[in-house]
Design a protein around this motif. Structure first.
Motif, PDB file in Angstrom:
ATOM      1  N   UNK A   1       1.360   4.852  -1.086  1.00 61.01           N
ATOM      2  CA  UNK A   1       0.729   4.786   0.410  1.00 61.01           C
ATOM      3  C   UNK A   1       1.748   5.084   1.618  1.00 61.01           C
ATOM      4  N   UNK A   2       2.841   4.272   2.197  1.00 66.27           N
ATOM      5  CA  UNK A   2       3.869   4.179   2.855  1.00 66.27           C
ATOM      6  C   UNK A   2       4.835   5.552   3.027  1.00 66.27           C
ATOM      7  N   UNK A   3       4.650   6.692   1.240  1.00 64.48           N
ATOM      8  CA  UNK A   3       5.291   7.833   1.930  1.00 64.48           C
ATOM      9  C   UNK A   3       4.079   9.126   2.021  1.00 64.48           C
ATOM     10  N   UNK A   4       2.541   8.436   1.885  1.00 63.55           N
ATOM     11  CA  UNK A   4       1.744  10.053   2.353  1.00 63.55           C
ATOM     12  C   UNK A   4       2.454   9.671   3.592  1.00 63.55           C
ATOM     13  N   UNK A   5       1.781  10.934   4.233  1.00 61.28           N
ATOM     14  CA  UNK A   5       2.176  11.626   5.393  1.00 61.28           C
ATOM     15  C   UNK A   5       0.754  11.769   6.429  1.00 61.28           C
TER      16      UNK A   5
ATOM     17  N   UNK B   1      11.531  -0.301   6.438  1.00 63.47           N
ATOM     18  CA  UNK B   1      12.711   0.182   7.448  1.00 63.47           C
ATOM     19  C   UNK B   1      11.305   1.992   8.389  1.00 63.47           C
ATOM     20  N   UNK B   2      10.954   2.062   6.936  1.00 59.63           N
ATOM     21  CA  UNK B   2      10.053   3.752   6.623  1.00 59.63           C
ATOM     22  C   UNK B   2       8.711   2.940   7.836  1.00 59.63           C
ATOM     23  N   UNK B   3       8.246   1.690   7.907  1.00 58.33           N
ATOM     24  CA  UNK B   3       7.030   1.223   8.635  1.00 58.33           C
ATOM     25  C   UNK B   3       7.619   0.858  10.133  1.00 58.33           C
ATOM     26  N   UNK B   4       9.126   0.150  10.012  1.00 60.84           N
ATOM     27  CA  UNK B   4      10.071   0.114  11.636  1.00 60.84           C
ATOM     28  C   UNK B   4       9.332   1.189  12.519  1.00 60.84           C
ATOM     29  N   UNK B   5       9.718   2.448  11.531  1.00 62.26           N
ATOM     30  CA  UNK B   5      11.332   3.716  12.798  1.00 62.26           C
ATOM     31  C   UNK B   5       9.477   4.046  12.699  1.00 62.26           C
TER      32      UNK B   5
ATOM     33  N   UNK C   1      -1.986   5.557  -7.020  1.00 62.44           N
ATOM     34  CA  UNK C   1      -2.453   6.176  -5.547  1.00 62.44           C
ATOM     35  C   UNK C   1      -2.290   6.973  -5.001  1.00 62.44           C
ATOM     36  N   UNK C   2      -2.062   8.058  -5.357  1.00 58.39           N
ATOM     37  CA  UNK C   2      -1.456   8.511  -4.800  1.00 58.39           C
ATOM     38  C   UNK C   2      -2.308  10.198  -5.187  1.00 58.39           C
TER      39      UNK C   2
ATOM     40  N   UNK D   1      -8.787   9.624   1.561  1.00 58.65           N
ATOM     41  CA  UNK D   1      -8.770   8.080   2.781  1.00 58.65           C
ATOM     42  C   UNK D   1      -8.132   8.935   3.647  1.00 58.65           C
ATOM     43  N   UNK D   2      -6.795   9.986   3.617  1.00 61.28           N
ATOM     44  CA  UNK D   2      -5.554  10.716   4.132  1.00 61.28           C
ATOM     45  C   UNK D   2      -6.039  11.720   5.078  1.00 61.28           C
ATOM     46  N   UNK D   3      -7.116  12.321   4.030  1.00 61.32           N
ATOM     47  CA  UNK D   3      -8.023  13.591   4.549  1.00 61.32           C
ATOM     48  C   UNK D   3      -8.814  13.139   6.041  1.00 61.32           C
TER      49      UNK D   3
END
Length: 268
Positions: free
Chosen positions: A24-28, A64-68, A250-251, A258-260
């Motif tokens: 989920x976090x890695x999804x653009x 780290x990804x979420x914070x940034x 989840x990918x 949802x991403x769409x």
């Protein structure tokens, strides 16, 4: 068609499964969309978004990804300072902000990381399982309300999601709660009955009868902190999570939908 509340509610259910959090976090599209949801006018969307972020922050490499992520910390600070929303929302915003802004810890299992929020019911249920039920008689919103009331009374039920088109309900429960307890609670409505949906060795979905007679059901003394939000009628179609396997990948599937939705809604 999806709406914001149904999207973030389903995304929260996906995030409740540890194996989905990295994807989920890695999804653009998902993380930027969640940041935008932090500015939503609907308080239910705000709370469900914060619950989702709290789940995602359980995986230390995600922090780290979420914070940034652009706008994440600013939006959380804005929620913390608002006085026109519930204390539940501001408290959870403070908790998420604290986790993301804390210095990295070499030991992810330190006592402080084990502390859970009273608003975050699912986080205290590491040993949980998902059960898909086919509910005979689930034909209208009135009957769905009956089913909701029955499930909310069962101690050990964490969350649930309905798929009205297929008369199904995916229930997340403590691993020590017998599935028969769910059937017994639903049968007590006198107008509904439940069977478990499982897959046989050939991969085909079959209905497993559940013994609902003589099963003692432990009831909650009061309603749990987290209640499932109302879904829009359009969201109760095939895109809803209908089986546990959807969460194991989840990918694809629902996450892509949802991403769409997020991309079409917020990006041009």
């Amino acid at each position: 068609m999806m709406d914001a509340l149904s999207v973030v509610s389903q995304l929260r259910d996906l995030a409740s499964e540890p194996q989905n959090r990295e994807a989920i976090v890695q999804d653009q599209g998902c993380l930027p969309g969640l940041v935008l949801f932090l500015d939503h006018k609907n308080p239910d969307v705000l709370f469900a978004t914060l619950q989702t972020l709290r789940y995602l922050a359980e995986l230390t490499p995600n922090i780290s990804t979420m914070k940034n992520e652009l706008g994440m910390m600013v939006s959380l600070e804005n929620l913390m300072e608002r006085e026109d929303i519930s204390v539940d929302v501001t408290a959870l915003a403070k908790e998420v902000f604290g986790i993301l802004s804390a210095p990295p810890r070499p030991a992810p299992r330190s006592p402080e990381r084990k502390k859970k929020s009273q608003f975050f019911l699912n986080s205290s249920n590491k040993k949980a399982k998902s059960v898909t039920l086919h509910i005979q008689g689930l034909d209208s919103t009135d009957q769905r309300s009956l089913c909701e009331e029955a499930l909310l009374k069962v101690r050990g039920v964490i969350s649930f999601t309905f798929q009205m088109a297929s008369k199904r309900c995916t229930v997340r429960i403590r691993s020590d709660l017998p599935t028969e307890s769910l059937a017994s609670a639903i049968a007590a409505t006198k107008v509904l009955s439940a069977q478990q949906v499982v897959r046989n060795e050939a991969g085909e979905e079959v209905f497993l009868p559940l013994n609902s007679s003589g099963v003692e059901v432990q009831q909650n003394a009061a309603l749990p902190d987290y209640l499932p939000e109302e879904e829009s009628p359009q969201a109760e179609a095939d895109r809803a999570i209908s089986r546990t396997a959807a969460k194991e990948d989840a990918s694809g599937g629902w996450l892509n939908a949802a991403a769409g939705f997020l991309s079409k809604t917020f990006y041009w």
